[in-house]
Design an enzyme around this catalytic site. Structure first.
Site, PDB file in Angstrom:
ATOM      1  N   ASN A 168     -12.795  -9.888  99.630  1.00 38.43           N
ATOM      2  CA  ASN A 168     -14.055 -10.417  99.120  1.00 38.43           C
ATOM      3  C   ASN A 168     -14.084 -11.902  99.429  1.00 38.43           C
ATOM      4  O   ASN A 168     -13.119 -12.611  99.121  1.00 38.43           O
ATOM      5  CB  ASN A 168     -14.169 -10.223  97.604  1.00 38.43           C
ATOM      6  N   HIS A 181      -7.712 -14.743 100.689  1.00 41.05           N
ATOM      7  CA  HIS A 181      -6.830 -13.646 100.310  1.00 41.05           C
ATOM      8  C   HIS A 181      -7.600 -12.337 100.321  1.00 41.05           C
ATOM      9  O   HIS A 181      -8.836 -12.314 100.364  1.00 41.05           O
ATOM     10  CB  HIS A 181      -6.238 -13.874  98.918  1.00 41.05           C
ATOM     11  N   GLN A 183      -7.099  -7.912  98.920  1.00 36.30           N
ATOM     12  CA  GLN A 183      -6.469  -7.086  97.906  1.00 36.30           C
ATOM     13  C   GLN A 183      -6.152  -5.705  98.475  1.00 36.30           C
ATOM     14  O   GLN A 183      -6.771  -5.271  99.451  1.00 36.30           O
ATOM     15  CB  GLN A 183      -7.370  -6.951  96.679  1.00 36.30           C
TER      16      GLN A 183
END
Length: 347
Positions: A168, A181, A183
């Site tokens: 995201n 980053h 996930q």
């Protein structure tokens, strides 16, 4: 690409893994010097019987950091007295168990269906102000290799039914940390989107091959090479949406040959940079890998990545209103053919 993996643990027992492209890594065994704290309690799965779908209730996520300052970023390396989620003073790519997971280990006698599974964070770069689009093809190839390894490992966990790797980006999407980053979710169930795709693939043999062939012959291709094609889909739901298909069928990232990962990296970077150039500002997006479930439908699924943005114009966002939010019936303001032309930079 040959990768070097170093495993360690954080102060509360969560697993942390460093992924490096060379063996001469730095302080990868540096201990977590923070005070030991208890892990977040396990959440709860609740079944929506009207839709036949699982909903996860994870109240501990309310405590996660919300847009901290650069000095308080938990994803930067630990340096001096600034102790973060990453004990090393530098890193290339790192993966660790999420401190505030939707799914994880634990027992709560009050919970009928514990939300067992796995949630991990993958950090793309130690540099706080860089985005994935700023990285080199070699770093993106390392990220893909790390995602493949984590897909393989999470798929071996008895509580995991499907692995989803995603990023995201942007406050408009709802990110709570600016540091680049992604996930990795190890769901304890197969997600509704994947269920629907598998149903369609079972009912229409060769579905994904036909989708790829039709798009390759059409006007919505935005980038391609010998192993991948990136295109705006015919029935795009979002104003700017790009799908990345390998030219061969693979069930998941763990099955993706290394040459496909190497070919994906420069293509993906090219498209990300084109998207950022659309409105002369970083484009908010969700980018996720669609993979086969662990135990079924693997002969039907076709590994691919889907990216979409909520931005539809300068200063304008697409919000999920009544038709989309309540009924799941999307209305797109930007014709996919126009979106493809804009991404390609056609005049």
């Amino acid at each position: 690409m040959k990768i070097f993996r170093t495993r360690t643990e954080l102060a509360d027992g969560r697993e942390l893994l460093y992924f490096d492209a060379d063996a001469a890594a730095g302080d990868r065994k540096a201990p977590d010097r923070r005070t030991v704290t208890e892990r977040s309690p396990v959440g709860e799965l609740r079944h929506d019987v009207a839709r036949g779908e699982w909903v996860t209730v994870a109240a501990a996520r309310q405590s996660r950091p919300f847009l901290p300052s650069t000095a308080q970023c938990p994803l930067c390396p630990s340096r001096g007295d600034n102790l973060t989620e990453i004990p090393a003073s530098d890193y290339q790519v790192v993966v660790f168990e999420n401190r505030f997971p939707s799914f994880g280990p634990g027992v709560d006698d009050r919970v009928e269906h514990p939300a067992h599974g796995r949630c991990e964070v993958i950090c793309f770069t130690p540099e706080h102000d860089r985005s994935l689009a700023d990285l080199t093809p070699q770093r993106v190839e390392l990220i893909v290799a790390a995602l493949a390894e984590r897909t393989r490992e999470l798929s071996r966990m008895p509580e995991v039914a499907q692995v989803f790797c995603f990023e995201n980006r942007g406050e408009e999407i709802g990110v709570t940390l600016h540091h680049a980053h992604g996930q990795i979710y190890g769901y304890p169930f197969v997600t509704p989107t994947t269920e629907r795709m598998l149903e369609r693939a079972a009912a229409h043999p060769g579905l994904f091959e036909r989708i790829l062939a039709a798009e390759q012959a059409g006007e919505r291709v935005v980038a391609k090479n010998d192993l991948w094609t990136a295109f705006v889909p015919y029935a795009a739901r979002w104003p700017f949406e790009v799908h990345f298909y390998p030219h061969r069928r693979f069930a998941d990232l763990a099955a993706l040959p290394t040459e496909f990962g190497a070919a994906f990296a420069p293509l993906y970077l090219d498209v990300l940079r084109r998207l950022d150039a659309l409105f002369d500002a970083p484009l908010p997006y969700v980018s996720g890998w669609h993979q086969a479930p662990v135990e079924r439908g693997r002969h039907l699924a076709w590994l691919h990545l889907e990216l979409h943005s909520v931005r539809r114009d300068i200063g304008k966002l697409k919000y999920l209103a009544g038709s989309e939010a309540a009924m799941g019936a999307f209305v797109n303001d930007v014709p996919p053919e126009k979106a493809a032309r804009m991404i390609r930079g056609d005049t």
